[in-house]
Scaffold this motif. Structure first.
Motif, PDB file in Angstrom:
ATOM      1  N   GLU A 179     -93.146  28.166 -24.552  1.00 43.22           N
ATOM      2  CA  GLU A 179     -92.958  29.569 -25.099  1.00 43.22           C
ATOM      3  C   GLU A 179     -91.927  29.554 -25.878  1.00 43.22           C
ATOM      4  O   GLU A 179     -91.753  30.349 -26.840  1.00 43.22           O
ATOM      5  CB  GLU A 179     -93.067  30.533 -23.875  1.00 43.22           C
ATOM      6  N   ALA A 180     -90.883  29.115 -25.398  1.00 45.01           N
ATOM      7  CA  ALA A 180     -89.416  28.873 -26.197  1.00 45.01           C
ATOM      8  C   ALA A 180     -89.781  28.492 -27.861  1.00 45.01           C
ATOM      9  O   ALA A 180     -89.145  28.958 -28.803  1.00 45.01           O
ATOM     10  CB  ALA A 180     -88.502  28.091 -25.508  1.00 45.01           C
ATOM     11  N   ARG A 181     -90.549  27.254 -27.876  1.00 49.69           N
ATOM     12  CA  ARG A 181     -90.858  26.722 -29.114  1.00 49.69           C
ATOM     13  C   ARG A 181     -91.250  27.731 -30.069  1.00 49.69           C
ATOM     14  O   ARG A 181     -91.325  27.593 -31.162  1.00 49.69           O
ATOM     15  CB  ARG A 181     -91.777  25.392 -28.939  1.00 49.69           C
ATOM     16  N   HIS A 182     -92.238  28.638 -29.623  1.00 46.20           N
ATOM     17  CA  HIS A 182     -92.758  29.465 -30.250  1.00 46.20           C
ATOM     18  C   HIS A 182     -92.416  30.858 -30.171  1.00 46.20           C
ATOM     19  O   HIS A 182     -92.925  31.755 -30.690  1.00 46.20           O
ATOM     20  CB  HIS A 182     -94.437  29.648 -29.750  1.00 46.20           C
ATOM     21  N   SER A 183     -91.187  31.049 -29.779  1.00 48.27           N
ATOM     22  CA  SER A 183     -90.459  32.585 -29.581  1.00 48.27           C
ATOM     23  C   SER A 183     -91.153  33.340 -28.873  1.00 48.27           C
ATOM     24  O   SER A 183     -91.364  34.473 -29.441  1.00 48.27           O
ATOM     25  CB  SER A 183     -90.177  32.852 -31.065  1.00 48.27           C
ATOM     26  N   VAL A 184     -91.918  33.048 -27.994  1.00 51.68           N
ATOM     27  CA  VAL A 184     -92.666  33.893 -27.082  1.00 51.68           C
ATOM     28  C   VAL A 184     -91.732  34.326 -25.805  1.00 51.68           C
ATOM     29  O   VAL A 184     -91.052  33.265 -25.073  1.00 51.68           O
ATOM     30  CB  VAL A 184     -94.035  33.512 -26.592  1.00 51.68           C
ATOM     31  N   SER A 185     -91.716  35.436 -25.457  1.00 53.52           N
ATOM     32  CA  SER A 185     -91.013  35.814 -24.167  1.00 53.52           C
ATOM     33  C   SER A 185     -91.664  34.835 -22.883  1.00 53.52           C
ATOM     34  O   SER A 185     -92.845  34.990 -22.580  1.00 53.52           O
ATOM     35  CB  SER A 185     -91.041  37.178 -23.807  1.00 53.52           C
ATOM     36  N   VAL A 205    -100.956  33.016 -29.870  1.00 54.78           N
ATOM     37  CA  VAL A 205    -102.098  32.165 -30.449  1.00 54.78           C
ATOM     38  C   VAL A 205    -101.544  30.806 -30.559  1.00 54.78           C
ATOM     39  O   VAL A 205    -102.077  29.950 -30.074  1.00 54.78           O
ATOM     40  CB  VAL A 205    -102.342  32.785 -31.725  1.00 54.78           C
ATOM     41  N   ALA A 206    -100.248  30.582 -31.139  1.00 59.32           N
ATOM     42  CA  ALA A 206     -99.744  29.340 -31.131  1.00 59.32           C
ATOM     43  C   ALA A 206     -99.720  28.490 -29.764  1.00 59.32           C
ATOM     44  O   ALA A 206     -99.776  27.299 -29.764  1.00 59.32           O
ATOM     45  CB  ALA A 206     -98.304  29.379 -31.787  1.00 59.32           C
ATOM     46  N   VAL A 207     -98.976  29.496 -28.887  1.00 58.66           N
ATOM     47  CA  VAL A 207     -99.023  29.054 -27.371  1.00 58.66           C
ATOM     48  C   VAL A 207    -100.359  28.470 -26.952  1.00 58.66           C
ATOM     49  O   VAL A 207    -100.418  27.251 -26.318  1.00 58.66           O
ATOM     50  CB  VAL A 207     -98.275  29.960 -26.411  1.00 58.66           C
TER      51      VAL A 207
END
Length: 964
Positions: A872-878, A720-722
């Motif tokens: 994605e990296a900022r929000h720890s998403v693969s 959701v953050a992304v």
């Protein structure tokens, strides 16, 4: 939850009038488990049926079809793969007539308004997300092969359907035998209401286990059982293996005799009367090689009349192919093997070829099929015997042993009900396959069902659009994945309670000892806490340094280009190394290098203490020979001749502990503490260390419990953050003015049918790719919800893109980088976001050398991917999978009208053309995505026009013949 035993009593016809009518039209009786399930259905329950392959589970689904037709309601019959859908459609049409049965797959839309529609599971999922009017009047949904929800690529779809269906819809779940059927049934009961679980482990056709050693066939088990009814490994089998090894050792074979040839295996099966047979070989190349071996042998399993019938069937299947295409596809060689009773079956073959093999096998005109494991996935091709040549398979990442569940699934094809007295599983012996290992697999009949449910971008916007963010979180809490996670921590929670009790006892013991030594417990605890904080901070600093160094190393490895010279300081290979191929995966970069000692391989983050430094550049030939020893030695010699030297001095990790203000303060406070000079209290310190260690263990257990139970919510919130950062959700439901997102509100009604799949298995061409039939679905209400942000115009576009790279595709459309492409170029760039190389091959835009427009479009697409990966990296998403240009040139050439032979060569690897089946599969996926883009792009836009033309350009020749 209703128990299966509740219906064990004899059925009274007056109590089950529909079941009685259903039985009257059958030419055979039902087994007890089938009667239990059907009676539960007529009583208004949902059912979960777990039974072995071939036991007849589908009769329960057919009874659900009967109930819907008799009751004037609707039934959806869902299957995991298109071949099963086609097969079930034909079966139901034969019983109920074409006017009552419909079919929806990626290739076919037949009578979609029928009261009974057979479809792939993704179609139902997308109907639910679109609030399709086709759902009105739906009373039953049959989910055949529901154990697919454990599939890591597509399993989430099954859970989405079970969770989203209206409460009044009865779900008929048909599964292979699983060891946790009661747990699965309890979850379905929780989310769907009253559900009857029927478990039957009895095989209708008994299965005998054998091993083939050389040309001799042995029973796996001893003929007599012990006093517990169990049999051990056949001693005659074990004795013969020892004798064979001894004889071969005497003849100079060093005790390692090999397995028999494929023709010898077939001959042994024929002598034993075990044909027809399926020989499972976990390799496409292995299947083709086996077929070639048999074709070159003198074996012929068919009579002249049977061979003539094979010719008639083959002629029907290849009627639409041109002579030139027949030559390219190798129809003559394929036909010659079929005329002698042999065939291969794998995803690299054209679907037409596979369907012909299936028909010929069912008709008894193919006696032996060499197949990959995809044949075991529900297709109705029972055989008298099943052969396994190895008990190891490649799972896409590594070679792993077969699990008991996989062994059961494969051998479940053996034994034809109503034809064979028993089925036969034959394992070919080799030194790597021991009888005890086979006995272990054969004795463990079931496997646990584990959820693979995980939120993704498309799922998130669809859930938010339908339910709002809070509602979406609540739905995740109801998933089978969460259900299993909550259950899995019960034992850990009890352990936390026990450890806390130990901590309280330790605190009491510590207080007593401190009082005896005249030490303030409060002061001592404060002092020990300071020591613990210092240790914790030192660990944090080490982790931060490691993480910073790792991130820097990843960045530098990604930046390495072909010809860059670096130094290796660790591992087996030290000294200079030249980069032969840059890294492919930006998340875990592993460039291919060659060192001065002529070693060539891939290096990664673990090979460096500090980030690599480019020391110079070495010119390389366009095609370097790294596969031969001589070629590697020549490159190594040239590397040594560059004059570049390894920097002197040993690499050291930098230390930040001496500069960390927080750590320095803690150490200062420790030295100043009144107990710092305390001596002679070793026992007290040991007790305090035990207390700190126990506190760390409790904290770790609590984190583990939290991670398991909150994992889905955490993943969803990160996604959701992304989406929020990129403008796919927002408070107003509008869109960012800086983006060129199409105004979907003006043409939502034109985007009616986007039923494509999400997360496909790259090795199975039978998995359904998508369904496009405009006018079938109505648009969902995806406006802002009262409990939080709603989805924007961009979010509504994302709800209709079903792809592993869904968010990247939307970013490319929004940015306009595909707007001005001609149809062939658009086909080429779209191919890059669906294609995935089977090997660890380089797939960057540099692969496209002769088309600057296509290459630039790929470069721009890669830039969007890198931008997305940073978010994605900022929000720890693969990270979304990197685009792969390995199929782009071929897609461009095919859409431009080039001949098949040329295109297969362009798409090939290392001089070997791409298999025709793979070409059709990837082309179909390109067509699916192009259709989604066409329906998502603004009406009249160049992108919409190019997508339509690209679809038409690809739908020709063998592709058109396969897609229909």
């Amino acid at each position: 939850m209703s128990a299966a035993s509740d219906a064990d009593s004899p059925l009274e016809p007056a109590d089950y009038p529909e079941l009685t009518r259903f039985l009257d039209r059958l030419s055979f009786g039902l087994d007890p488990f089938q009667l239990r399930a059907c009676s539960a259905l007529e009583n208004g329950h949902g059912v979960l049926v777990c039974a072995p392959t071939g036991a007849g589970k589908t009769i329960v689904g057919e009874f659900a079809v009967h109930l819907a037709l008799e009751g004037g309601t609707k039934c959806f019959y869902t299957t995991p793969i298109k071949a099963l859908s086609n097969q079930k459609y034909a079966d139901l049409v034969a019983v109920h007539g074409r006017e009552n049965i419909g079919l929806l797959t990626g290739d076919s839309s037949i009578n979609p308004d029928a009261p009974v529609v057979v479809m792939t599971t993704e179609v139902v999922r997308n109907m639910l997300y679109a609030n399709s009017p086709a759902l009105q009047g739906l009373s039953h949904v049959v989910m055949d092969e529901v154990h697919y929800l454990a599939d890591r690529f597509r399993g989430a779809v099954w859970e989405e359907v079970i969770l989203h269906l209206a409460p009044e819809v009865k779900v008929v779940s048909l599964s292979a035998t699983v060891s946790n059927a009661e747990e699965f049934g309890e979850w379905i009961q929780t989310v769907r209401g009253d559900t009857t679980v029927v478990v039957d482990e009895h095989r209708p056709v008994p299965l005998s286990q054998h091993m083939l050693v050389g040309s001799r066939l042995f029973d796996l088990y001893a003929p007599s059982a012990d006093n517990r009814g169990r049999s051990g490994v056949n001693p005659a089998l074990s004795r013969y293996i020892r004798q064979r090894a001894a004889i071969d050792t005497g003849h100079g074979y060093r005790g390692r005799p090999g397995p028999p040839s494929r023709p010898d295996i077939v001959a042994a099966l024929e002598r034993a009367g075990l044909l027809p047979a399926i020989d499972f070989i976990f390799s496409r190349a292995g299947c083709d090689a086996a077929l070639t071996q048999c074709r070159r042998s003198g074996l012929n399993l068919l009579s002249a009349d049977e061979a003539a019938e094979v010719d008639r069937v083959v002629d029907d299947y290849v009627a639409e192919f041109s002579t030139a295409d027949e030559d390219v596809l190798g129809v003559a060689a394929w036909r010659s093997a079929l005329r002698r009773g042999f065939a291969a079956h794998h995803a690299g073959m054209l679907p037409t070829f596979r369907h012909a093999v299936e028909e010929l096998f069912v008709r008894g005109l193919v006696k032996v099929v060499f197949a990959t494991e995809t044949l075991a996935l529900g297709i109705n091709m029972p055989a008298r015997s099943v052969v396994l040549e190895r008990l190891v398979k490649y799972n896409g990442e590594a070679h792993v042993d077969l699990t008991p569940g996989e062994y059961t699934q494969l051998t479940g094809r053996a034994g034809r009900r109503g034809i064979d007295v028993e089925g036969h599983a034959v394992v070919v012996w080799s030194p790597e396959v021991e009888p005890n290992q086979v006995a272990g697999l054969a004795g463990a009949r079931t496997f646990p069902l584990r959820s693979s449910f995980a939120p993704g971008y498309n799922m998130a916007v669809n859930l938010i659009g339908r339910l709002g963010i809070d509602g979406a979180r609540n739905l995740l809490d109801r998933s089978f994945a969460q259900f299993q996670a909550d259950r899995s921590v019960v034992g850990q929670s009890r352990k936390v309670d026990a450890e806390r009790a130990r901590l309280r006892a330790l605190d009491t013991e510590l207080a007593t000892l401190a009082d005896e030594r005249g030490v303030s417990v409060r002061d001592f605890t404060e002092y020990m806490d300071l020591r613990e904080q210092i240790k914790r901070r030192e660990r944090e600093l080490k982790y931060e340094v490691r993480a910073e160094s790792g991130a820097a190393t990843v960045e530098e490895l990604n930046a390495l280009k072909r010809g860059h010279v670096i130094a290796l300081h660790g591992g087996k290979h030290r000294g200079l190394a030249v980069v032969l191929e840059p890294a492919g995966d930006h998340r875990d970069p592993k460039p291919l290098v060659l060192t001065t000692d002529a070693w060539s391989g891939r290096i990664g983050v673990r090979d460096f203490v500090n980030p690599p430094e480019v020391l110079g550049h070495m010119r390389l030939a366009r095609h370097v020979d790294r596969r031969t020893g001589r070629g590697r030695r020549d490159i190594a010699s040239a590397l040594r001749s560059t004059g570049i030297e390894v920097p002197r001095g040993r690499q050291k990790k930098r230390s930040v502990a001496a500069e960390d203000h927080q750590l320095l303060t803690l150490r200062s406070r420790l030295r100043a503490h009144r107990l710092h000079s305390l001596r002679g209290n070793d026992e007290l310190f040991r007790l305090a260390e035990r207390r700190n260690r126990l506190q760390r263990e409790i904290s770790a257990l609590e984190r583990s419990v939290t991670d398991r139970t909150d994992g889905l919510r955490v993943d969803f919130d990160r996604i959701v953050a992304v989406l929020d950062e990129l403008g796919y959700i927002g408070e107003s439901g509008g869109d960012e003015p800086s983006r060129s997102t199409p105004d979907l509100s003006t043409h939502d009604r034109a985007i009616d049918d986007l039923a494509a799949q999400d997360g496909r298995d790259p090795d199975d061409s039978e998995f359904d790719e998508g369904e496009f039939d405009e006018g079938e679905f109505d648009d969902a209400d995806t406006s802002t919800r009262p409990d939080g942000p709603g989805i924007t115009d961009a979010g509504r576009m994302l709800t209709r893109i079903y792809s592993e790279s869904d968010l990247l595709i939307c970013e490319c459309i929004r940015s306009g980088i595909w707007n001005d492409l001609a149809a062939p170029e658009l086909a080429g760039v779209v191919a890059a976001v669906v294609y995935e190389s089977r090997r660890d091959a380089f797939g960057g835009p540099e692969l496209v050398t002769r088309n600057p427009v296509l290459r630039e479009a790929l470069v721009q697409t890669h830039r969007r991917w890198r931008d997305l990966a940073k978010v994605e990296a900022r929000h720890s998403v693969s990270s979304t999978r990197e685009p792969d240009a390995g199929f782009s040139t071929a897609a461009y050439a095919w859409a431009s009208g080039r001949p098949l032979a040329e295109v297969l060569a362009l798409a090939g690897d290392r001089g070997k053309p791409l298999p025709a089946g793979d070409f059709v599969r990837w082309s179909r996926q390109v067509v699916d995505l192009l259709e989604q883009i066409r329906l998502t792009a603004a009406p009249g836009s160049p992108l919409r026009t190019a997508a339509r033309k690209a679809v038409n350009g690809i739908r020709r020749g063998v592709v058109a013949a396969e897609l229909g």
